[in-house]
Scaffold this motif. Sequence first.
Motif, mmCIF file in Angstrom:
data_model
loop_
_atom_site.group_PDB
_atom_site.id
_atom_site.type_symbol
_atom_site.label_atom_id
_atom_site.label_comp_id
_atom_site.label_asym_id
_atom_site.label_seq_id
_atom_site.Cartn_x
_atom_site.Cartn_y
_atom_site.Cartn_z
ATOM 1 N N ASP A 192 15.947 49.759 5.014
ATOM 2 C CA ASP A 192 16.337 48.374 5.307
ATOM 3 C C ASP A 192 17.560 48.284 6.221
ATOM 4 O O ASP A 192 17.540 47.547 7.210
ATOM 5 C CB ASP A 192 16.569 47.603 4.007
ATOM 6 C CG ASP A 192 16.820 46.121 4.258
ATOM 7 O OD1 ASP A 192 15.853 45.394 4.534
ATOM 8 O OD2 ASP A 192 17.988 45.706 4.185
ATOM 9 N N PRO A 193 18.658 49.003 5.932
ATOM 10 C CA PRO A 193 19.825 48.912 6.834
ATOM 11 C C PRO A 193 19.505 49.405 8.251
ATOM 12 O O PRO A 193 19.991 48.841 9.232
ATOM 13 C CB PRO A 193 20.864 49.814 6.165
ATOM 14 C CG PRO A 193 20.421 49.956 4.751
ATOM 15 C CD PRO A 193 18.920 49.888 4.791
ATOM 16 N N PHE A 194 18.656 50.459 8.339
ATOM 17 C CA PHE A 194 18.301 51.013 9.649
ATOM 18 C C PHE A 194 17.457 50.017 10.452
ATOM 19 O O PHE A 194 17.725 49.753 11.627
ATOM 20 C CB PHE A 194 17.505 52.315 9.482
ATOM 21 C CG PHE A 194 18.215 53.391 8.714
ATOM 22 C CD1 PHE A 194 19.031 54.303 9.360
ATOM 23 C CD2 PHE A 194 18.066 53.500 7.348
ATOM 24 C CE1 PHE A 194 19.690 55.305 8.664
ATOM 25 C CE2 PHE A 194 18.714 54.497 6.632
ATOM 26 C CZ PHE A 194 19.526 55.398 7.287
ATOM 27 N N TYR A 195 16.430 49.480 9.794
ATOM 28 C CA TYR A 195 15.509 48.595 10.498
ATOM 29 C C TYR A 195 16.126 47.230 10.779
ATOM 30 O O TYR A 195 15.731 46.551 11.727
ATOM 31 C CB TYR A 195 14.212 48.457 9.694
ATOM 32 C CG TYR A 195 13.487 49.765 9.538
ATOM 33 C CD1 TYR A 195 13.417 50.666 10.599
ATOM 34 C CD2 TYR A 195 12.886 50.130 8.339
ATOM 35 C CE1 TYR A 195 12.777 51.882 10.479
ATOM 36 C CE2 TYR A 195 12.234 51.347 8.201
ATOM 37 C CZ TYR A 195 12.178 52.218 9.278
ATOM 38 O OH TYR A 195 11.545 53.420 9.153
ATOM 39 N N GLU A 196 17.093 46.848 9.965
ATOM 40 C CA GLU A 196 17.833 45.616 10.248
ATOM 41 C C GLU A 196 18.583 45.759 11.563
ATOM 42 O O GLU A 196 18.619 44.829 12.379
ATOM 43 C CB GLU A 196 18.803 45.315 9.106
ATOM 44 C CG GLU A 196 19.638 44.066 9.301
ATOM 45 C CD GLU A 196 18.801 42.797 9.330
ATOM 46 O OE1 GLU A 196 19.092 41.923 10.174
ATOM 47 O OE2 GLU A 196 17.858 42.679 8.535
ATOM 48 N N VAL A 197 19.160 46.936 11.799
ATOM 49 C CA VAL A 197 19.872 47.201 13.055
ATOM 50 C C VAL A 197 18.901 47.136 14.233
ATOM 51 O O VAL A 197 19.192 46.516 15.267
ATOM 52 C CB VAL A 197 20.558 48.588 13.004
ATOM 53 C CG1 VAL A 197 21.092 48.966 14.388
ATOM 54 C CG2 VAL A 197 21.695 48.573 11.996
ATOM 55 N N ILE A 198 17.715 47.772 14.094
ATOM 56 C CA ILE A 198 16.726 47.774 15.167
ATOM 57 C C ILE A 198 16.285 46.351 15.488
ATOM 58 O O ILE A 198 16.265 45.924 16.653
ATOM 59 C CB ILE A 198 15.511 48.635 14.769
ATOM 60 C CG1 ILE A 198 15.907 50.103 14.690
ATOM 61 C CG2 ILE A 198 14.369 48.451 15.775
ATOM 62 C CD1 ILE A 198 14.815 51.006 14.153
ATOM 63 N N SER A 199 15.953 45.593 14.452
ATOM 64 C CA SER A 199 15.480 44.219 14.643
ATOM 65 C C SER A 199 16.558 43.342 15.263
ATOM 66 O O SER A 199 16.289 42.534 16.160
ATOM 67 C CB SER A 199 15.030 43.637 13.292
ATOM 68 O OG SER A 199 14.565 42.320 13.446
ATOM 69 N N GLU A 200 17.783 43.505 14.787
ATOM 70 C CA GLU A 200 18.873 42.671 15.294
ATOM 71 C C GLU A 200 19.178 42.971 16.758
ATOM 72 O O GLU A 200 19.478 42.065 17.539
ATOM 73 C CB GLU A 200 20.121 42.879 14.445
ATOM 74 C CG GLU A 200 21.198 41.844 14.685
ATOM 75 C CD GLU A 200 22.296 41.892 13.645
ATOM 76 O OE1 GLU A 200 23.191 41.034 13.710
ATOM 77 O OE2 GLU A 200 22.265 42.780 12.770
ATOM 78 N N LYS A 201 19.078 44.253 17.143
ATOM 79 C CA LYS A 201 19.316 44.627 18.539
ATOM 80 C C LYS A 201 18.255 43.987 19.455
ATOM 81 O O LYS A 201 18.557 43.558 20.566
ATOM 82 C CB LYS A 201 19.318 46.154 18.697
ATOM 83 C CG LYS A 201 20.610 46.818 18.244
ATOM 84 C CD LYS A 201 20.579 48.304 18.536
ATOM 85 C CE LYS A 201 21.904 48.964 18.175
ATOM 86 N NZ LYS A 201 23.022 48.466 19.011
ATOM 87 N N ILE A 202 17.016 43.945 18.970
ATOM 88 C CA ILE A 202 15.955 43.306 19.740
ATOM 89 C C ILE A 202 16.283 41.827 19.951
ATOM 90 O O ILE A 202 16.185 41.288 21.067
ATOM 91 C CB ILE A 202 14.598 43.439 19.028
ATOM 92 C CG1 ILE A 202 14.185 44.909 18.896
ATOM 93 C CG2 ILE A 202 13.524 42.642 19.761
ATOM 94 C CD1 ILE A 202 13.939 45.617 20.186
ATOM 95 N N GLU A 203 16.688 41.161 18.884
ATOM 96 C CA GLU A 203 16.991 39.728 18.965
ATOM 97 C C GLU A 203 18.235 39.469 19.815
ATOM 98 O O GLU A 203 18.279 38.482 20.561
ATOM 99 C CB GLU A 203 17.173 39.154 17.559
ATOM 100 C CG GLU A 203 15.912 39.232 16.707
ATOM 101 C CD GLU A 203 15.594 37.936 16.000
ATOM 102 O OE1 GLU A 203 15.510 36.894 16.669
ATOM 103 O OE2 GLU A 203 15.429 37.986 14.766
ATOM 104 N N ASP A 204 19.235 40.330 19.705
ATOM 105 C CA ASP A 204 20.446 40.158 20.511
ATOM 106 C C ASP A 204 20.121 40.218 21.999
ATOM 107 O O ASP A 204 20.710 39.496 22.807
ATOM 108 C CB ASP A 204 21.480 41.241 20.160
ATOM 109 C CG ASP A 204 22.134 40.999 18.806
ATOM 110 O OD1 ASP A 204 22.011 39.873 18.278
ATOM 111 O OD2 ASP A 204 22.754 41.941 18.269
#
Length: 267
Positions: free
Chosen positions: A108-120
């Motif tokens: 979860d912490p890893f994929y949250e970073v991936i998803s957030e970078k995409i949205e940013d």
Amino acid sequence: MGQVKSAGSEFLTGLRLLGRGFARYGRSPKLLLLGAIPAVITCALFVVGWAFLIIYIDEVAAAATWFAHDWSDGWRRLVEFGAGAGILVVAALISVLTFTAITLLIGDPFYEVISEKIEDGLGGTPGAVNLPWYRTLWPNLVDSIRLIALGIAVAIPMFLLGFVPIVGQTVVPVLNAIVGGWLIAVELTGIPFNRRGLRLRDRRKILRAHRSLALGFGIPVFLVLLVPVAAIIVVPAAVSGATLLTRRVLGLNIGEEPASAPHAVAR
């Protein structure tokens, strides 16, 4: 005819979003390593489980068809074959759902970073609810358990259909892919939806209005996840694609075309 063409177009769009997810995820070596760690852990566990199932599938099928032990040799073998095929189909559905759920929970912490970078990179996350990962762990776990329970409930009639010659080996796998693809799409979009404070009922409602789009994304993910080693790359890349899918159904910019009007979600 127009509805069929529209559904087909949406399905292909979902497939393209998955491809764009792979492309975005693959641009960063750091993200590649980050996303692979939890998938490798889960993959190792499932490879062992599947190895045991395949080795003992004959014994499991024979135990499941205890009622046919006194039948003639030909009919008994036919029923055992159908049962074995049904068991593998059901195991595939449950494995993909549980694999994805466990991998997302571990990572979860890893994929949250991936998803957030995409949205940013696409302008940020409108309506984001900033909570630490440990505050979202329990709600995410509950949602995952509900999806897995639904998958098991659907798998029971599929298992029974597996006993039917021909149907169990042709129709059931197709239904399995459709159901599995839908549940996978709902599961993977959990991270970007949860970031906005939207729970399982919200994303099911919104994705239901874009069913063909969700299936175009989810079915290929489901099929590729049937290959254990491929899952190491597929899950994090699919999280990236699911972020684009979420933005698409919410009417937000995905860097490809003008956004449509966002959906109102009853809270």
